[in-house]
Design an enzyme around this catalytic site. Structure first.
Site, PDB file in Angstrom:
ATOM      1  N   ASP A  51      -0.098   1.363  -9.119  1.00  0.00           N
ATOM      2  CA  ASP A  51      -0.767   1.257  -7.818  1.00  0.00           C
ATOM      3  C   ASP A  51      -0.636   2.578  -7.049  1.00  0.00           C
ATOM      4  O   ASP A  51      -1.172   2.716  -5.945  1.00  0.00           O
ATOM      5  CB  ASP A  51      -0.262   0.052  -7.015  1.00  0.00           C
ATOM      6  N   SER A  52       0.049   3.565  -7.664  1.00  0.00           N
ATOM      7  CA  SER A  52       0.033   4.923  -7.111  1.00  0.00           C
ATOM      8  C   SER A  52      -1.385   5.484  -7.137  1.00  0.00           C
ATOM      9  O   SER A  52      -1.653   6.529  -6.535  1.00  0.00           O
ATOM     10  CB  SER A  52       0.991   5.838  -7.889  1.00  0.00           C
ATOM     11  N   ASP A  76      -0.057  -2.448 -12.684  1.00  0.00           N
ATOM     12  CA  ASP A  76       0.640  -2.937 -11.494  1.00  0.00           C
ATOM     13  C   ASP A  76      -0.131  -4.065 -10.825  1.00  0.00           C
ATOM     14  O   ASP A  76      -1.351  -3.941 -10.591  1.00  0.00           O
ATOM     15  CB  ASP A  76       0.779  -1.804 -10.470  1.00  0.00           C
ATOM     16  N   LYS A 130       3.066  -5.315 -14.142  1.00  0.00           N
ATOM     17  CA  LYS A 130       4.334  -4.924 -13.518  1.00  0.00           C
ATOM     18  C   LYS A 130       4.360  -5.428 -12.085  1.00  0.00           C
ATOM     19  O   LYS A 130       3.355  -5.342 -11.381  1.00  0.00           O
ATOM     20  CB  LYS A 130       4.503  -3.402 -13.559  1.00  0.00           C
ATOM     21  N   GLU A 183       6.940  -5.597  -8.422  1.00  0.00           N
ATOM     22  CA  GLU A 183       8.095  -5.020  -7.746  1.00  0.00           C
ATOM     23  C   GLU A 183       8.977  -6.125  -7.162  1.00  0.00           C
ATOM     24  O   GLU A 183       8.472  -7.026  -6.487  1.00  0.00           O
ATOM     25  CB  GLU A 183       7.641  -4.093  -6.616  1.00  0.00           C
ATOM     26  N   GLU A 224      13.511   2.905  -9.986  1.00  0.00           N
ATOM     27  CA  GLU A 224      12.996   4.074  -9.261  1.00  0.00           C
ATOM     28  C   GLU A 224      13.999   4.588  -8.250  1.00  0.00           C
ATOM     29  O   GLU A 224      14.519   3.834  -7.426  1.00  0.00           O
ATOM     30  CB  GLU A 224      11.662   3.705  -8.569  1.00  0.00           C
TER      31      GLU A 224
HETATM   32  O1  KIV Z   1       2.625   3.047  -9.331  1.00  0.00           O
HETATM   33  C1  KIV Z   1       3.355   3.835  -9.937  1.00  0.00           C
HETATM   34  O2  KIV Z   1       2.998   4.983 -10.220  1.00  0.00           O
HETATM   35  C2  KIV Z   1       4.690   3.377 -10.302  1.00  0.00           C
HETATM   36  C3  KIV Z   1       5.609   4.392 -10.905  1.00  0.00           C
HETATM   37  C4  KIV Z   1       6.207   5.192  -9.830  1.00  0.00           C
HETATM   38  C5  KIV Z   1       6.647   3.765 -11.758  1.00  0.00           C
HETATM   39  O3  KIV Z   1       5.014   2.256 -10.110  1.00  0.00           O
END
Ligand code: KIV
Length: 272
Positions: A52-53, A91, A121, A123, A190
């Protein structure tokens, strides 16, 4: 003459577990589009994370919170079309799983069904246990994410190192054990102290992938735009820049602009 097809062994959760058992480190990078994913896959990356980055590096938002499930699916579809070998994790974006396990299950199913991704994934630890259990019960592999969890940035208030204090470190270790126990196939840690990253990795049978979690984890992940130097203003200690593409691309574009303005492009060989 017959041309032998390249034999490609796909990365699966079983392969990743075997890598941990053998002590073979796991490489992971983010990817959000077809062209980049193809390069990373051909270069031999083990896991591609449609992170989600994308909210930051692709869309220019300050945080990861605004990106939607539909946008994540669009990025995941583009990545999946490029990949022949890597394991692709996507994510679940903010708001698509917290506090509602049915919504979490539906979000995970939408990602798997519409993009063809291999895992999701999420969080968090104990607070999202029910959502993780529901998703796992549908046969969807889940990767956990503990330590600095950017979707909770407004709770933390800063992006500084997490779990430096004993109580938070203990909670993180317990969350990691819980995620393993309920069936997660791997965990991302992280921005935590290296000693804690090593301790968690040694305490679990599943692979632990670190970003700013030291050298004792089973693998490493970075945001691809950061490690290639496409981004410029993000400089945490854990980031190693392998290229400075910002300046390289800028220089190439300046050259192109000048060629066009001067009438040097196209030349005789570049026209019909
Ligand atoms: O969204 C992302 O890029 C991440 C990484 C920082 C692991 O979750």
């Amino acid at each position: 003459m017959s041309v032998a097809k390249r034999e490609i062994k796909r990365i699966t959760t079983h392969v990743l577990h075997a890598m941990k058992e053998k002590g073979e480190k796991i490489s992971m990078l983010t990817a959000y589009d077809f062209s980049m994913a193809r390069i990373l896959d051909e270069a031999g990356i083990d896991i591609l994370l449609v992170g989600d980055s994308a909210s930051n590096v692709m869309a220019g938002h300050e945080t990861t919170l605004p990106i939607t499930l539909e946008q994540m699916i669009y990025h995941a579809q583009s990545v999946i079309r490029a990949v022949e070998r890597a394991f692709v994790v996507v994510d679940l974006p903010f708001g698509s799983y917290q506090g509602n396990s049915t919504k979490a299950l539906n979000s995970a199913i939408a990602i798997m069904k519409e993009s063809g991704a291999h895992a999701v994934k999420l969080e968090g630890g104990a607070e999202i246990e029910e959502s993780v259990r529901r998703i796992l019960s549908a046969g969807v592999p889940v990767m956990g994410h503990l330590g600095l969890t950017p979707q909770s940035i407004y709770k933390f208030g800063t992006y500084s190192v997490r779990a430096k204090e004993e109580a938070e470190a203990q909670k993180l270790l317990e969350d990691a054990k819980l995620l393993e126990e309920i069936g997660c196939f791997a965990i991302v840690l992280e921005k935590i102290p290296a000693t804690l990253g090593r301790k968690v990795s040694e305490s679990l049978h599943i692979p632990v992938i670190g970003i700013g979690a030291g050298n004792g984890t089973d693998g490493q992940v970075l945001v691809v735009h950061d490690m290639l130097g496409i981004t410029k203003d993000f400089n945490p200690r854990f980031l190693r820049r392998y290229l400075n593409l910002y300046d390289t691309i800028k220089g190439a574009v300046e050259h192109y602009v000048s060629d066009v303005k001067l009438g040097n492009f196209p030349n005789d060989e570049e026209q019909y």
